[in-house]
Scaffold this motif. Structure first.
Motif, mmCIF file in Angstrom:
data_model
loop_
_atom_site.group_PDB
_atom_site.id
_atom_site.type_symbol
_atom_site.label_atom_id
_atom_site.label_comp_id
_atom_site.label_asym_id
_atom_site.label_seq_id
_atom_site.Cartn_x
_atom_site.Cartn_y
_atom_site.Cartn_z
ATOM 1 N N LEU A 151 4.778 -0.974 -2.450
ATOM 2 C CA LEU A 151 5.189 -2.375 -2.536
ATOM 3 C C LEU A 151 4.187 -3.232 -3.301
ATOM 4 O O LEU A 151 4.568 -4.143 -4.036
ATOM 5 N N HIS A 152 2.900 -2.953 -3.134
ATOM 6 C CA HIS A 152 1.879 -3.902 -3.587
ATOM 7 C C HIS A 152 1.677 -3.949 -5.090
ATOM 8 O O HIS A 152 1.097 -4.902 -5.601
ATOM 9 N N CYS A 153 2.176 -2.939 -5.829
ATOM 10 C CA CYS A 153 1.876 -2.901 -7.257
ATOM 11 C C CYS A 153 3.097 -3.023 -8.151
ATOM 12 O O CYS A 153 2.969 -3.030 -9.377
ATOM 13 N N THR A 154 4.294 -3.131 -7.585
ATOM 14 C CA THR A 154 5.511 -3.276 -8.373
ATOM 15 C C THR A 154 6.030 -4.701 -8.275
ATOM 16 O O THR A 154 5.846 -5.369 -7.259
ATOM 17 N N ALA A 155 6.707 -5.163 -9.326
ATOM 18 C CA ALA A 155 7.280 -6.505 -9.277
ATOM 19 C C ALA A 155 8.348 -6.598 -8.193
ATOM 20 O O ALA A 155 8.414 -7.590 -7.453
ATOM 21 N N THR A 156 9.183 -5.573 -8.093
ATOM 22 C CA THR A 156 10.210 -5.571 -7.048
ATOM 23 C C THR A 156 9.561 -5.580 -5.662
ATOM 24 O O THR A 156 10.001 -6.278 -4.758
ATOM 25 N N GLY A 157 8.506 -4.789 -5.510
ATOM 26 C CA GLY A 157 7.818 -4.730 -4.218
ATOM 27 C C GLY A 157 7.179 -6.056 -3.851
ATOM 28 O O GLY A 157 7.240 -6.494 -2.688
ATOM 29 N N LYS A 158 6.573 -6.723 -4.818
ATOM 30 C CA LYS A 158 5.931 -8.019 -4.542
ATOM 31 C C LYS A 158 6.973 -9.056 -4.121
ATOM 32 O O LYS A 158 6.721 -9.887 -3.245
ATOM 33 N N VAL A 159 8.148 -9.008 -4.762
ATOM 34 C CA VAL A 159 9.231 -9.924 -4.374
ATOM 35 C C VAL A 159 9.689 -9.639 -2.945
ATOM 36 O O VAL A 159 9.887 -10.564 -2.142
ATOM 37 N N SER A 174 -3.265 -4.444 5.620
ATOM 38 C CA SER A 174 -4.190 -3.795 6.558
ATOM 39 C C SER A 174 -4.473 -2.347 6.173
ATOM 40 O O SER A 174 -5.391 -1.725 6.707
ATOM 41 N N ALA A 175 -3.684 -1.813 5.247
ATOM 42 C CA ALA A 175 -3.863 -0.422 4.797
ATOM 43 C C ALA A 175 -4.526 -0.423 3.418
ATOM 44 O O ALA A 175 -4.482 -1.424 2.701
ATOM 45 N N PRO A 176 -5.148 0.680 3.035
ATOM 46 C CA PRO A 176 -5.733 0.767 1.697
ATOM 47 C C PRO A 176 -4.657 0.570 0.622
ATOM 48 O O PRO A 176 -3.545 1.088 0.748
ATOM 49 N N LEU A 177 -4.983 -0.186 -0.410
ATOM 50 C CA LEU A 177 -4.053 -0.447 -1.502
ATOM 51 C C LEU A 177 -4.306 0.572 -2.616
ATOM 52 O O LEU A 177 -5.290 0.490 -3.345
ATOM 53 N N GLU A 178 -3.404 1.520 -2.720
ATOM 54 C CA GLU A 178 -3.568 2.610 -3.686
ATOM 55 C C GLU A 178 -3.543 2.068 -5.116
ATOM 56 O O GLU A 178 -2.697 1.253 -5.482
ATOM 57 N N ARG A 179 -4.451 2.537 -5.944
ATOM 58 C CA ARG A 179 -4.492 2.136 -7.351
ATOM 59 C C ARG A 179 -3.756 3.167 -8.206
ATOM 60 O O ARG A 179 -4.149 4.321 -8.259
ATOM 61 N N LEU A 180 -2.694 2.731 -8.870
ATOM 62 C CA LEU A 180 -1.967 3.605 -9.772
ATOM 63 C C LEU A 180 -2.482 3.486 -11.205
ATOM 64 O O LEU A 180 -2.327 4.412 -12.007
ATOM 65 N N THR A 181 -3.063 2.337 -11.529
ATOM 66 C CA THR A 181 -3.681 2.112 -12.837
ATOM 67 C C THR A 181 -4.942 1.278 -12.607
ATOM 68 O O THR A 181 -5.141 0.719 -11.518
ATOM 69 N N ARG A 183 -5.409 -1.612 -13.447
ATOM 70 C CA ARG A 183 -5.021 -3.006 -13.223
ATOM 71 C C ARG A 183 -4.265 -3.221 -11.917
ATOM 72 O O ARG A 183 -3.866 -4.335 -11.607
ATOM 73 N N THR A 184 -4.042 -2.173 -11.155
ATOM 74 C CA THR A 184 -3.369 -2.325 -9.861
ATOM 75 C C THR A 184 -4.180 -3.227 -8.941
ATOM 76 O O THR A 184 -5.397 -3.060 -8.823
ATOM 77 N N VAL A 185 -3.507 -4.176 -8.295
ATOM 78 C CA VAL A 185 -4.203 -5.053 -7.355
ATOM 79 C C VAL A 185 -4.809 -4.197 -6.247
ATOM 80 O O VAL A 185 -4.131 -3.367 -5.653
ATOM 81 N N GLY A 186 -6.111 -4.405 -5.987
ATOM 82 C CA GLY A 186 -6.797 -3.511 -5.067
ATOM 83 C C GLY A 186 -7.369 -4.150 -3.830
ATOM 84 O O GLY A 186 -7.925 -3.464 -2.966
ATOM 85 N N THR A 187 -7.241 -5.490 -3.701
ATOM 86 C CA THR A 187 -7.794 -6.174 -2.530
ATOM 87 C C THR A 187 -6.725 -7.029 -1.867
ATOM 88 O O THR A 187 -5.859 -7.582 -2.545
ATOM 89 N N PRO A 188 -6.777 -7.153 -0.539
ATOM 90 C CA PRO A 188 -5.790 -7.977 0.173
ATOM 91 C C PRO A 188 -5.760 -9.420 -0.323
ATOM 92 O O PRO A 188 -4.690 -10.013 -0.450
ATOM 93 N N GLY A 189 -6.927 -9.981 -0.632
ATOM 94 C CA GLY A 189 -6.974 -11.368 -1.079
ATOM 95 C C GLY A 189 -6.198 -11.596 -2.360
ATOM 96 O O GLY A 189 -5.438 -12.567 -2.478
ATOM 97 N N LEU A 190 -6.371 -10.712 -3.323
ATOM 98 C CA LEU A 190 -5.652 -10.848 -4.584
ATOM 99 C C LEU A 190 -4.151 -10.651 -4.396
ATOM 100 O O LEU A 190 -3.339 -11.354 -4.994
ATOM 101 N N LEU A 191 -3.780 -9.706 -3.536
ATOM 102 C CA LEU A 191 -2.361 -9.485 -3.279
ATOM 103 C C LEU A 191 -1.737 -10.713 -2.631
ATOM 104 O O LEU A 191 -0.639 -11.141 -3.019
ATOM 105 N N LEU A 192 -2.433 -11.312 -1.672
ATOM 106 C CA LEU A 192 -1.907 -12.511 -1.014
ATOM 107 C C LEU A 192 -1.743 -13.651 -2.006
ATOM 108 O O LEU A 192 -0.784 -14.432 -1.919
ATOM 109 N N GLN A 193 -2.668 -13.766 -2.960
ATOM 110 C CA GLN A 193 -2.534 -14.791 -3.992
ATOM 111 C C GLN A 193 -1.293 -14.549 -4.850
ATOM 112 O O GLN A 193 -0.552 -15.490 -5.180
#
Length: 267
Positions: A151-159, A174-181, A183-193
Motif C-alpha cells: 500500500l505504502h508505495c503505490t498511488a492506488t495504495g496511498k489513495v 507500525s510495520a517496516p516499509l519495504e523499499r522497492l526502489t 525512491r520508495t517512501v521509507g519512514t512513517p512520517g513521510l508516508l503520513l505527509q
C-alpha cells in the motif's frame, strides 16, 4: 499496479505459510493453492510439497481431489491452477460490480491518455489489482490482473490508505516499509505527509516508488454510501507523464464510475 508501478514484482507464493490451519483439510488445501506464485505457470508435486511443508502423500491425495473439482489442472507431470478458480472468482459481488462499472471508463481513459490504466481494491495491507487496460509493449515488466503490491508505495495504495480507516494507516506505519526502489517512501512520517496531501488534493501521485522510470496518479472510487470501494490510476513513463492532465481525467472518470456503482447497487 503505481509506477509500472502498478504492476511489477508481485510476491510469489513461498513455502512457510505457517502452521495455523494446516492440520485441517481446508488448511491444507489453502497451503496447496497459495503455493502457486504469480510467475508460476505450473508446479511439480515435489515443489508443492517443498513449499507447503506437507507430506508428499497428503499433497498428492488432495491434489487428486482438486483435479476432480477443476481447481487444479494437469500440466505434464505437474499441476497448474484450474479454470474453476477463475469462474468462482468472477462471482465475487464487489469485484464484479466494480469491474463492470469501471471497465468502459478505463477504456476511455486509455484511449485519451494512451497510458496504462488500473483498477485496484484493498486486500489486507496490499493493493489487489482487479482490472487493467493497456497497449502492447507499454511496460518492460507488465503489471497483471490479480497482482499485489504494498500500500505504502503505490498511488492506488496511498489513495486507499488516505481515504480508508485510520486503523489501517496505523497498522501500515507500525510495520517496516519495504523499499522497492531508492525512491520508495521509507519512514512513517513521510508516508503520513503524503497521505495528508492526498486527502487535501483528492488524489495520490507516486514518482518511481514502485518502478524506476514510471509514475502513477490515482483517485478513490466511492460507493453508494460514500465509502471507498477501490482506486483508479494511470501509470506512465516519467519522461512523458502529464500529471495535471491525468488527475483531471481520473477525477472525471471516478465520478462517473461512482455514479454507475451506485446505480448498479440499487442506491
Amino acid at each position: 499496479m503505481s509506477g509500472i508501478s502498478e504492476g511489477g514484482a508481485e510476491g510469489a507464493g513461498t513455502g512457510a505459510h505457517g502452521d495455523a490451519g494446516a492440520k485441517s483439510v481446508l488448511g491444507k488445501v489453502q497451503l496447496i493453492l497459495e503455493s502457486f506464485g504469480h510467475d508460476d505457470a505450473h508446479l511439480s508435486l515435489t515443489e508443492i510439497t517443498r513449499r507447503t511443508g506437507m507430506a508428499k502423500a497428503s499433497v498428492h491425495r488432495l491434489a487428486q481431489e482438486l483435479l476432480r473439482w477443476g481447481v487444479l489442472e494437469r500440466h505434464g507431470s505437474g499441476y497448474r491452477l484450474g479454470m474453476r478458480l477463475f469462474e468462482i472468482g468472477q462471482r465475487v459481488p464487489r469485484q464484479r460490480i466494480l469491474r463492470e462499472a469501471a471497465r468502459p471508463y478505463m477504456e476511455d481513459l486509455y484511449q485519451t491518455t494512451n497510458e496504462t490504466v488500473h483498477l485496484a481494491v484493498l486486500d489486507g495491507r496490499e493493493v489487489l489489482y482487479l482490472e487493467k487496460v493497456s497497449g502492447h509493449g507499454q511496460v518492460s515488466k507488465p503489471s497483471r490482473i490479480a497482482g499485489r503490491l504494498p500500500l505504502h508505495c503505490t498511488a492506488t495504495g496511498k489513495v486507499l490508505l488516505a481515504f480508508g480507516p485510520r486503523s489501517l494507516v496505523d497498522e501500515v506505519v507500525s510495520a517496516p516499509l519495504e523499499r522497492l526502489t531508492p525512491r520508495t517512501v521509507g519512514t512513517p512520517g513521510l508516508l503520513l505527509q503524503e497521505l495528508a496531501r492526498a486527502r487535501e488534493t483528492g488524489c495520490a501521485v507516486e514518482y518511481e516508488q514502485t518502478r524506476v522510470g514510471y509514475l502513477s496518479v490515482a483517485v478513490p472510487l466511492l460507493g453508494a454510501t460514500g465509502a471507498t470501494m477501490g482506486a483508479l490510476s494511470v501509470t506512465a513513463p516519467v519522461f512523458r507523464a502529464e500529471v495535471r492532465r491525468y488527475t483531471g481525467l481520473l477525477e472525471m472518470a471516478g465520478r462517473r464510475i461512482s455514479r454507475t456503482i451506485t446505480a448498479m447497487s440499487g442506491g
